[in-house]
Design an enzyme around this catalytic site. Sequence first.
Site: not given
Length: 279
Positions: A52, A108
Amino acid sequence: MYARGFGSTGVRVPVIGQGTWRIDSADRSAAVEALRAGIDAGMTHIDTAEMYDDGEAIVREAVEGLREEVFLVSKVVPGNATRRGVVRACEQSLKRLGTDRLDCYLLHWPGHHPLEETIAGFEDLRRDGKILSWGLSNFDVDDLEAALRIAGPYRIACNQVLYHLGERAIEHAVIPWCAQHGVALVGYSPFGSGEFPDPSSAGGAVLASIAQAHGTTPYAVALAFLTRLDNTFTVPKTVRAARAIENAGAADLVLNAAEIAMIDAHFPRGPRPRTLPML
């Protein structure tokens, strides 16, 4: 703020937390203020990830002085998910977050490294106290079954997947599988990534009508619907403090059977897809 047990962890976690994907695209001070407002309102489940960009650094600033109050989650990208790579990636996330541990650490999405290596890395981190639990993200039932065979029961804390009113595919098999195996289901992008129902649409009008009856917002109604099942959580993102407070209020909103049926009729889950939807 209503909380429930987070999978097999034994920890009670607010059903509505805070996501941070693309939070670094907004004004930094506003993003930090929104996260802090959410924490103050009870949304202490904070979700971020190494991919991110500046997200972990923003979270670090937001939780400064509040670490003991927060259930902190981050994620490793599949390219780093070898046994040693998981440990290195986690240590870098800990450094960016300014903490000595994560409450939960996720893969993820499924990648090309053997899942046995990834899980071994997770267990190394858990043994050393750098993570307290681990989970998965964007895993369909076949992948979840593979992880369960490797790890054994009650090791997978959660599975984080795409879940909003316009994308309910996980209700066919993923949510039931997670409920059966004691795995928390965390929905991301609960507002549809910029595609929230317009009030002028039939579905939007239904949400607005239910919101008016409860003295709340259509966004809060959507969050209440998405967390109506016993093992479900959600992590909406906002960079507005006022919206964070509104989101938090949804945790205590209980929809009745008729309201749930109305939402279900206007936002049907549709057929089970061949592949798991994800962003």
